[in-house]
Design a protein around this motif. Structure first.
Motif, PDB file in Angstrom:
ATOM      1  N   LYS A  59      60.521  -6.911  59.700  1.00  5.74           N
ATOM      2  CA  LYS A  59      60.436  -5.902  60.742  1.00  5.74           C
ATOM      3  C   LYS A  59      60.661  -4.502  60.167  1.00  5.74           C
ATOM      4  O   LYS A  59      59.962  -3.548  60.537  1.00  5.74           O
ATOM      5  CB  LYS A  59      61.488  -6.199  61.816  1.00  5.74           C
ATOM      6  N   ALA A  60      61.626  -4.382  59.254  1.00  5.02           N
ATOM      7  CA  ALA A  60      61.891  -3.076  58.644  1.00  5.02           C
ATOM      8  C   ALA A  60      60.695  -2.603  57.825  1.00  5.02           C
ATOM      9  O   ALA A  60      60.320  -1.420  57.878  1.00  5.02           O
ATOM     10  CB  ALA A  60      63.138  -3.157  57.774  1.00  5.02           C
ATOM     11  N   ARG A  61      60.071  -3.520  57.058  1.00 11.44           N
ATOM     12  CA  ARG A  61      58.897  -3.133  56.284  1.00 11.44           C
ATOM     13  C   ARG A  61      57.732  -2.750  57.192  1.00 11.44           C
ATOM     14  O   ARG A  61      56.987  -1.800  56.907  1.00 11.44           O
ATOM     15  CB  ARG A  61      58.492  -4.281  55.348  1.00 11.44           C
ATOM     16  N   GLN A  62      57.575  -3.456  58.315  1.00 14.06           N
ATOM     17  CA  GLN A  62      56.502  -3.130  59.248  1.00 14.06           C
ATOM     18  C   GLN A  62      56.716  -1.748  59.868  1.00 14.06           C
ATOM     19  O   GLN A  62      55.775  -0.951  59.974  1.00 14.06           O
ATOM     20  CB  GLN A  62      56.428  -4.197  60.342  1.00 14.06           C
ATOM     21  N   GLU A  63      57.952  -1.455  60.279  1.00 13.55           N
ATOM     22  CA  GLU A  63      58.241  -0.146  60.857  1.00 13.55           C
ATOM     23  C   GLU A  63      58.047   0.963  59.824  1.00 13.55           C
ATOM     24  O   GLU A  63      57.540   2.051  60.147  1.00 13.55           O
ATOM     25  CB  GLU A  63      59.675  -0.121  61.391  1.00 13.55           C
ATOM     26  N   ALA A  64      58.458   0.692  58.597  1.00 10.93           N
ATOM     27  CA  ALA A  64      58.284   1.702  57.552  1.00 10.93           C
ATOM     28  C   ALA A  64      56.806   1.964  57.293  1.00 10.93           C
ATOM     29  O   ALA A  64      56.391   3.127  57.112  1.00 10.93           O
ATOM     30  CB  ALA A  64      58.977   1.249  56.270  1.00 10.93           C
ATOM     31  N   TYR A  65      56.006   0.915  57.304  1.00 10.79           N
ATOM     32  CA  TYR A  65      54.566   1.092  57.083  1.00 10.79           C
ATOM     33  C   TYR A  65      53.933   1.878  58.238  1.00 10.79           C
ATOM     34  O   TYR A  65      53.118   2.782  58.014  1.00 10.79           O
ATOM     35  CB  TYR A  65      53.897  -0.272  56.941  1.00 10.79           C
ATOM     36  N   GLN A  66      54.295   1.561  59.467  1.00 11.49           N
ATOM     37  CA  GLN A  66      53.735   2.273  60.608  1.00 11.49           C
ATOM     38  C   GLN A  66      54.176   3.737  60.627  1.00 11.49           C
ATOM     39  O   GLN A  66      53.390   4.631  60.957  1.00 11.49           O
ATOM     40  CB  GLN A  66      54.159   1.573  61.902  1.00 11.49           C
ATOM     41  N   THR A  67      55.445   3.964  60.260  1.00  8.31           N
ATOM     42  CA  THR A  67      55.926   5.347  60.201  1.00  8.31           C
ATOM     43  C   THR A  67      55.169   6.139  59.146  1.00  8.31           C
ATOM     44  O   THR A  67      54.758   7.289  59.375  1.00  8.31           O
ATOM     45  CB  THR A  67      57.429   5.370  59.903  1.00  8.31           C
ATOM     46  N   GLN A  68      54.968   5.537  57.987  1.00  5.14           N
ATOM     47  CA  GLN A  68      54.206   6.208  56.940  1.00  5.14           C
ATOM     48  C   GLN A  68      52.775   6.460  57.379  1.00  5.14           C
ATOM     49  O   GLN A  68      52.199   7.530  57.103  1.00  5.14           O
ATOM     50  CB  GLN A  68      54.234   5.358  55.667  1.00  5.14           C
ATOM     51  N   SER A  69      52.192   5.505  58.089  1.00  3.59           N
ATOM     52  CA  SER A  69      50.825   5.681  58.571  1.00  3.59           C
ATOM     53  C   SER A  69      50.746   6.808  59.601  1.00  3.59           C
ATOM     54  O   SER A  69      49.796   7.615  59.582  1.00  3.59           O
ATOM     55  CB  SER A  69      50.325   4.378  59.183  1.00  3.59           C
ATOM     56  N   GLU A  70      51.732   6.929  60.480  1.00  2.00           N
ATOM     57  CA  GLU A  70      51.722   7.988  61.479  1.00  2.00           C
ATOM     58  C   GLU A  70      51.915   9.361  60.840  1.00  2.00           C
ATOM     59  O   GLU A  70      51.301  10.343  61.282  1.00  2.00           O
ATOM     60  CB  GLU A  70      52.807   7.730  62.523  1.00  2.00           C
ATOM     61  N   ALA A 109      56.496   9.706  64.150  1.00  3.05           N
ATOM     62  CA  ALA A 109      56.550  10.964  63.411  1.00  3.05           C
ATOM     63  C   ALA A 109      57.102  12.091  64.277  1.00  3.05           C
ATOM     64  O   ALA A 109      57.911  12.909  63.812  1.00  3.05           O
ATOM     65  CB  ALA A 109      55.152  11.320  62.900  1.00  3.05           C
ATOM     66  N   THR A 110      56.692  12.150  65.543  1.00  5.72           N
ATOM     67  CA  THR A 110      57.208  13.188  66.439  1.00  5.72           C
ATOM     68  C   THR A 110      58.693  13.022  66.681  1.00  5.72           C
ATOM     69  O   THR A 110      59.454  14.003  66.669  1.00  5.72           O
ATOM     70  CB  THR A 110      56.445  13.149  67.767  1.00  5.72           C
ATOM     71  N   ALA A 111      59.144  11.775  66.903  1.00  5.85           N
ATOM     72  CA  ALA A 111      60.572  11.538  67.138  1.00  5.85           C
ATOM     73  C   ALA A 111      61.406  11.889  65.906  1.00  5.85           C
ATOM     74  O   ALA A 111      62.483  12.484  66.016  1.00  5.85           O
ATOM     75  CB  ALA A 111      60.793  10.080  67.534  1.00  5.85           C
TER      76      ALA A 111
END
Length: 357
Positions: A59-70, A109-111
């Motif tokens: 879950k942490a890796r998925q969130e990190a990937y999505q954050t980087q993508s955003e 990214a906004t948050a």
């Protein structure tokens, strides 16, 4: 002397320094190997492996990937929009960037940007950043100087000199030019937007800016600067979010308000048109009344002049023929401005003078 040097080789300074250097080097190598082995053992431990490969880690890796993508999407949004200002000028790429940022198209990214700005405001308020910066500076310089001096005294080579790069870092010209160009676009974003608000290119934005300035003017007397900054940042981030969440509801009310304002404006225009027509009609009647009175006065003057033998009846008849309706100005039909009184008075006076002679 040769025999003494052979009998006491440890008294040679060069040999002593080399032996100390070798000992220190071996100790450092042993410490590195021990630290590496400890890290490998911890990494290969079953508990660590379960944590790294478990659902929490996934879950942490998925969130990190999505954050980087955003963040990548937010950086890619910096493009010059196709829309232009009312004067035909192109907008800057920061218009699309801030639109993407404040519209919460990339929520993570906004948050993160909002939390970062809030933490910076609180840090400026409660943390003495300047004092801590000076403390960090003298500590780093003191440690560097002490390590350099100690290294030269013990090992004939300082630690700072050993860590010195072969070439000092310099800012490339391309990087500096791109930074200056980006700063120019950033400043022009605020310059253009302020002018668009002042000259009411978008009435709703101008009204919102008016109320914002009015509220800020009232709060600045009782609220500190960091509080105003925090309130402004929070409003800038969450007011667009509230609009996006309730877009249909807000747009419907704005449309109704626009219709009501349009109806009221049309009523005011109709009322003004009615009053204008009434005023024009009244002025026309007034001019007709004064024209009739002037004709009557001319006739009376002519009659008195004939009775007193001042003029002959023939001259009076010629004066009467010259005093006709076309000698007087007509009432205006479309313009609210009054008639030229000087011309009307001269037109009335000429027949009277002619009749008196």
């Amino acid at each position: 002397m040769a025999s003494e040097q052979q009998s006491y080789p440890n008294l040679n300074p060069s040999n002593g320094n080399s032996s100390i250097s070798n000992t220190a080097g071996n100790a450092m190598e042993n410490a590195k190997s021990n630290a590496q082995s400890a890290m490998d053992s911890i990494k290969n431990h079953p508990t660590v492996q379960n944590i790294q490969n478990g659902p929490v880690a996934d879950k942490a890796r998925q969130e990190a990937y999505q954050t980087q993508s955003e963040f990548g999407n937010l950086a890619g949004a910096r493009q010059t929009p196709s829309t232009q200002t009312a004067t035909g000028q192109d907008l800057t790429h920061y218009h699309s960037f801030f639109y993407s940022l404040l519209s919460w198209e990339n929520p993570r990214a906004t948050a993160i940007s909002y939390v970062t700005i809030v933490l910076f405001i609180f840090a400026c308020r409660y943390v003495p950043l300047v004092r801590y910066g000076l403390r960090l500076t003298w500590m780093v310089l003191g440690i560097t100087a002490a390590a350099e001096i100690a290294g030269r005294m013990v090992f004939d080579q300082g630690f700072a000199s050993k860590l010195r790069p072969k070439k000092y870092y310099t800012i490339p010209r391309e990087t500096l030019e791109s930074t200056i160009d980006d700063a120019l676009h950033f400043v022009n974003f605020f310059v253009i937007e302020s002018q668009r608000i002042v000259f009411a290119e978008n009435v709703y934005a101008t009204v919102a800016a008016f109320f914002t300035a009015l509220i800020t003017y009232g709060l600045i007397k009782i609220t500190p600067a960091w509080g105003l900054a925090l309130l402004g940042i929070t409003s800038a981030y969450f007011v667009p979010l509230g609009y996006i969440t309730n877009k249909e509801f807000i747009d419907s009310h704005l449309s109704n308000a626009g219709n009501i304002i349009g109806q009221q404006t049309q009523q005011v225009r109709d009322l003004a048109s009615q009053h204008t027509s009434k005023a024009m009609e009244a002025s026309s009647n007034t001019l007709k009344t004064y024209s009739a009175r002037a004709s009557e006065m001319v006739g009376q003057t002519k009659q008195k002049a004939v009775e007193k033998n001042i003029v002959s009846p023939q001259t009076a008849n010629n004066a009467e023929s010259t005093v006709k309706g076309e000698n007087f100005p007509e009432a205006p039909k479309s313009d609210l401005s009054g008639p030229d009184t000087t011309q009307a008075e001269s037109a009335r006076a000429e027949p009277v003078l002619e009749a008196s002679y």
